[in-house]
Design a protein around this motif. Structure first.
Motif, PDB file in Angstrom:
ATOM      1  N   ALA A 117     -35.051  38.362  16.065  1.00  0.00           N
ATOM      2  CA  ALA A 117     -35.092  39.835  16.750  1.00  0.00           C
ATOM      3  C   ALA A 117     -36.423  40.342  16.882  1.00  0.00           C
ATOM      4  CB  ALA A 117     -34.464  40.745  15.759  1.00  0.00           C
ATOM      5  N   ASP A 118     -37.519  40.086  15.971  1.00  0.00           N
ATOM      6  CA  ASP A 118     -38.848  40.359  16.139  1.00  0.00           C
ATOM      7  C   ASP A 118     -39.291  39.653  17.450  1.00  0.00           C
ATOM      8  OD1 ASP A 118     -38.429  41.741  13.758  1.00  0.00           O
ATOM      9  OD2 ASP A 118     -39.935  40.291  12.661  1.00  0.00           O
ATOM     10  N   GLU A 119     -38.987  38.467  17.715  1.00  0.00           N
ATOM     11  CA  GLU A 119     -39.529  38.247  19.182  1.00  0.00           C
ATOM     12  C   GLU A 119     -38.892  38.805  20.256  1.00  0.00           C
ATOM     13  OE1 GLU A 119     -38.605  34.001  18.530  1.00  0.00           O
ATOM     14  OE2 GLU A 119     -39.863  33.538  16.780  1.00  0.00           O
ATOM     15  N   GLU A 120     -37.689  39.019  20.207  1.00  0.00           N
ATOM     16  CA  GLU A 120     -36.875  39.804  21.227  1.00  0.00           C
ATOM     17  C   GLU A 120     -37.559  41.097  21.378  1.00  0.00           C
ATOM     18  OE1 GLU A 120     -32.276  40.782  22.770  1.00  0.00           O
ATOM     19  OE2 GLU A 120     -32.733  39.215  21.003  1.00  0.00           O
ATOM     20  N   SER A 121     -37.847  41.897  20.336  1.00  0.00           N
ATOM     21  CA  SER A 121     -38.402  43.205  20.337  1.00  0.00           C
ATOM     22  C   SER A 121     -39.814  43.199  21.084  1.00  0.00           C
ATOM     23  CB  SER A 121     -38.275  43.675  19.140  1.00  0.00           C
ATOM     24  OG  SER A 121     -37.189  43.902  18.390  1.00  0.00           O
ATOM     25  N   GLU A 122     -40.531  42.141  20.537  1.00  0.00           N
ATOM     26  CA  GLU A 122     -42.012  42.128  21.128  1.00  0.00           C
ATOM     27  C   GLU A 122     -41.807  41.724  22.828  1.00  0.00           C
ATOM     28  OE1 GLU A 122     -46.103  39.256  20.575  1.00  0.00           O
ATOM     29  OE2 GLU A 122     -44.308  39.387  19.145  1.00  0.00           O
ATOM     30  N   LEU A 123     -40.713  40.720  23.213  1.00  0.00           N
ATOM     31  CA  LEU A 123     -40.703  40.620  24.564  1.00  0.00           C
ATOM     32  C   LEU A 123     -40.233  41.581  25.314  1.00  0.00           C
ATOM     33  CD1 LEU A 123     -41.030  37.986  26.606  1.00  0.00           C
ATOM     34  CD2 LEU A 123     -38.396  37.571  26.090  1.00  0.00           C
ATOM     35  N   THR A 124     -39.322  42.463  24.898  1.00  0.00           N
ATOM     36  CA  THR A 124     -38.569  43.432  25.869  1.00  0.00           C
ATOM     37  C   THR A 124     -39.206  44.948  25.309  1.00  0.00           C
ATOM     38  OG1 THR A 124     -36.976  43.968  23.996  1.00  0.00           O
ATOM     39  CG2 THR A 124     -36.507  42.210  25.752  1.00  0.00           C
ATOM     40  N   GLY A 125     -40.082  45.015  24.250  1.00  0.00           N
ATOM     41  CA  GLY A 125     -40.550  46.325  24.071  1.00  0.00           C
ATOM     42  C   GLY A 125     -39.599  47.350  23.619  1.00  0.00           C
ATOM     43  N   VAL A 126     -38.333  46.780  23.229  1.00  0.00           N
ATOM     44  CA  VAL A 126     -37.304  47.651  22.596  1.00  0.00           C
ATOM     45  C   VAL A 126     -37.104  47.085  21.400  1.00  0.00           C
ATOM     46  CG1 VAL A 126     -35.123  48.468  22.818  1.00  0.00           C
ATOM     47  CG2 VAL A 126     -36.339  47.964  25.127  1.00  0.00           C
ATOM     48  N   LYS A 127     -36.901  47.996  20.398  1.00  0.00           N
ATOM     49  CA  LYS A 127     -36.631  47.522  19.006  1.00  0.00           C
ATOM     50  C   LYS A 127     -35.152  47.042  18.922  1.00  0.00           C
ATOM     51  CE  LYS A 127     -37.314  47.066  14.578  1.00  0.00           C
ATOM     52  NZ  LYS A 127     -38.073  45.967  13.820  1.00  0.00           N
ATOM     53  N   ILE A 128     -35.234  45.528  18.606  1.00  0.00           N
ATOM     54  CA  ILE A 128     -33.745  44.777  18.464  1.00  0.00           C
ATOM     55  C   ILE A 128     -33.290  44.708  17.034  1.00  0.00           C
ATOM     56  CG2 ILE A 128     -32.359  42.854  19.120  1.00  0.00           C
ATOM     57  CD1 ILE A 128     -33.391  44.435  21.376  1.00  0.00           C
ATOM     58  N   ARG A 129     -32.029  45.142  16.674  1.00  0.00           N
ATOM     59  CA  ARG A 129     -31.544  45.053  15.415  1.00  0.00           C
ATOM     60  C   ARG A 129     -31.074  43.619  15.034  1.00  0.00           C
ATOM     61  NH1 ARG A 129     -26.072  47.773  13.632  1.00  0.00           N
ATOM     62  NH2 ARG A 129     -25.229  46.095  14.520  1.00  0.00           N
ATOM     63  N   PRO A 130     -31.746  42.973  13.989  1.00  0.00           N
ATOM     64  CA  PRO A 130     -31.148  41.602  13.619  1.00  0.00           C
ATOM     65  C   PRO A 130     -29.792  41.403  13.494  1.00  0.00           C
ATOM     66  CG  PRO A 130     -32.975  42.272  12.102  1.00  0.00           C
ATOM     67  CD  PRO A 130     -32.670  43.700  13.016  1.00  0.00           C
ATOM     68  N   GLN A 151     -18.967  41.196  -5.374  1.00  0.00           N
ATOM     69  CA  GLN A 151     -18.457  39.669  -5.122  1.00  0.00           C
ATOM     70  C   GLN A 151     -17.477  39.865  -3.851  1.00  0.00           C
ATOM     71  OE1 GLN A 151     -19.912  36.898  -6.097  1.00  0.00           O
ATOM     72  NE2 GLN A 151     -19.491  36.351  -4.141  1.00  0.00           N
ATOM     73  N   ALA A 152     -16.326  40.871  -4.004  1.00  0.00           N
ATOM     74  CA  ALA A 152     -15.397  41.238  -2.886  1.00  0.00           C
ATOM     75  C   ALA A 152     -16.038  42.248  -1.966  1.00  0.00           C
ATOM     76  CB  ALA A 152     -14.092  41.515  -3.677  1.00  0.00           C
ATOM     77  N   SER A 153     -16.970  42.650  -1.884  1.00  0.00           N
ATOM     78  CA  SER A 153     -17.496  43.643  -0.741  1.00  0.00           C
ATOM     79  C   SER A 153     -17.661  43.133   0.529  1.00  0.00           C
ATOM     80  CB  SER A 153     -18.500  44.480  -1.546  1.00  0.00           C
ATOM     81  OG  SER A 153     -19.739  43.691  -1.512  1.00  0.00           O
ATOM     82  N   LEU A 154     -17.840  44.074   1.428  1.00  0.00           N
ATOM     83  CA  LEU A 154     -18.116  43.491   2.966  1.00  0.00           C
ATOM     84  C   LEU A 154     -19.743  43.325   2.814  1.00  0.00           C
ATOM     85  CD1 LEU A 154     -15.956  46.235   4.846  1.00  0.00           C
ATOM     86  CD2 LEU A 154     -15.885  43.557   5.049  1.00  0.00           C
ATOM     87  N   GLU A 167     -21.146  45.014  13.689  1.00  0.00           N
ATOM     88  CA  GLU A 167     -21.925  46.672  13.643  1.00  0.00           C
ATOM     89  C   GLU A 167     -22.549  46.940  12.455  1.00  0.00           C
ATOM     90  OE1 GLU A 167     -22.951  49.096  15.877  1.00  0.00           O
ATOM     91  OE2 GLU A 167     -22.568  47.442  17.257  1.00  0.00           O
ATOM     92  N   ARG A 168     -21.988  46.257  11.391  1.00  0.00           N
ATOM     93  CA  ARG A 168     -22.659  46.817   9.994  1.00  0.00           C
ATOM     94  C   ARG A 168     -24.044  46.305   9.951  1.00  0.00           C
ATOM     95  NH1 ARG A 168     -18.803  48.372   6.558  1.00  0.00           N
ATOM     96  NH2 ARG A 168     -20.055  48.118   4.747  1.00  0.00           N
ATOM     97  N   PRO A 169     -24.751  46.768   9.085  1.00  0.00           N
ATOM     98  CA  PRO A 169     -26.382  46.250   9.037  1.00  0.00           C
ATOM     99  C   PRO A 169     -26.381  45.143   8.575  1.00  0.00           C
ATOM    100  CG  PRO A 169     -26.015  48.597   8.157  1.00  0.00           C
ATOM    101  CD  PRO A 169     -24.624  47.984   8.381  1.00  0.00           C
TER     102      PRO A 169
END
Length: 411
Positions: free
Chosen positions: A219-232, A272-275, A257-259
């Protein structure tokens, strides 16, 4: 089939309130109730088959190297053939792989008759020496991998015996606990007594540069390449023709979509049983497979680390539930977890530098196979030459007989 972050977001934002409620209800449903039918992936299965033959040879080599003086009577090795799961006799194995060992005669005891012994060939010794150079050059990579395995664990401590058990999967040298660990006292501390399950490797200091997963780095490499913050986020990669139910597709869409939860984050507060724990478990398994040499690890081996990485007893269901990220092969009667994004067909995309160790061994075997084929070719040519000479001699004799008969008739 690939789930992109932007397409997921647009679909999610365009949803109605009723859809949002339905999605929330899906999230509250037990994760264990979400089923995906397993489907065979022939190309990824083939990737396991590709290195089957050399792994068998490596077992035999390891058996000899573990012997005192690295020599063994041939008949002793023959008795171990069943344990090594070698389908042919040792004599046949040697003829098929002539570059691995030299055969010589020696006495097992002073007054006994000489018998055949095996020792490492000069060519194999050259490969073993070359491996030492490769390990030395890649020592920073090995140290980083070892730190990462400890940093993902619950208390930054992992059983030394378990680490030895997975050394082949991650490309660690055989003597890494003895020769490598003591060189880095700022990172590692070996605690406890030697013996089964009594010694542990502990992380001494936390290095932030190691606390970034492959997904976060991407994600960091893609952000640096595009100039847009990419979420992992994980990549989904399903082979053509692979279908999953609509309900499961929707669950996957919203789960993606979850973080992202880094495998290096503290997960002690997660149920243990959580998402959240599911998200973290997927992250840990993704990172473990990414750190492995072939981006695949047998599931029983991963199962040995349930305590260290807080895997549930049913953790293997993650591989089928997230079948766009992972593939669980059943090749050879062993469940093997594989990282889909790491392969194009049956070939690895990004090769670990430590794979050179295995590559050198494969080249040595190929050299032996060519040598054997050449020897067989020479033998066939010799036999053909003998047959031609016999044929010519018989033809000459027949001609003489005919000539004599004609002379008799004419007289």
């Amino acid at each position: 089939m690939l789930f992109h972050r932007h397409s997921i977001s647009s679909r999610f934002n365009a949803s109605t309130n009723s859809t949002a409620i339905r999605v929330w209800e899906q999230f509250t449903a037990p994760i264990s109730s979400l089923k995906v039918v397993w489907r065979k992936d022939r190309k990824l299965d083939q990737a396991i088959d590709n290195d089957k033959s050399w792994r068998q040879c490596a077992k035999v080599v390891k058996e000899v190297l573990n012997e005192p003086g690295q020599v063994i009577p041939l008949r002793y090795l023959e008795k171990r053939r069943e344990r090594l799961r070698l389908p042919v006799k040792i004599e046949t194995f040697l003829s098929r792989n002539p570059t691995l060992f030299d055969v010589y005669y020696d006495r097992i005891k002073p007054k006994t008759e000489p018998v055949k012994f095996l020792k490492v060939s000069d060519r194999l010794q050259q490969v073993l020496d070359e491996n030492e150079r490769i390990y030395s050059e890649n020592e920073p990579l090995i140290v980083a991998k070892l730190c990462k395995l400890l940093m993902m664990s619950t208390h930054n401590v992992v059983s030394a015996d378990k680490l030895v058990h997975v050394k082949r999967e991650f490309g660690f040298p055989n003597d890494f606990l003895v020769n490598l660990v003591p060189k880095y006292p700022d990172y590692f501390k070996l605690i406890g007594s030697s013996g089964e399950g009594n010694s542990f490797l502990e992380l001494v200091s936390w290095n932030p540069k190691f606390a970034k997963s492959v997904i976060e780095q991407r994600a960091d490499e893609e952000s640096e390449l595009t100039g847009v913050k990419i979420r992992p986020s994980s990549n989904w990669k399903l082979p053509s023709g692979f279908l999953i139910r609509k309900e499961m597709r929707e669950w996957i869409r919203d789960w993606m979509e979850r973080p992202y939860i880094s495998p290096y984050d503290d997960a002690s507060s997660f149920d243990q049983a959580s998402l959240e724990m599911e998200k973290r478990t997927v992250g840990v398994l993704h990172e473990l497979l990414s750190l492995s040499l072939y981006k695949r690890i047998p599931v029983p081996i991963l199962g040995k680390f349930t305590e260290e990485y807080r895997f549930s007893n049913a953790f293997s269901s993650v591989f089928t539930r997230h079948s766009g990220i992972f593939y669980m092969s059943l090749k050879g009667g062993i469940k093997t977890a594989m990282l889909r994004e790491a392969y194009k067909g049956d070939e690895l995309i990004d090769r670990d530098p430590l794979l050179e160790v295995n590559d050198n061994f494969v080249k040595l075997l190929a050299e032996g196979h060519r040598q054997r084929e050449e020897e067989l070719k020479i033998k066939k040519q010799a036999v053909k030459k003998d047959e031609d000479m016999v044929s010519m001699r018989n033809s000459t004799l027949n001609d003489l007989d005919v000539s004599e008969n004609e002379e008799l008739h004419s007289s």
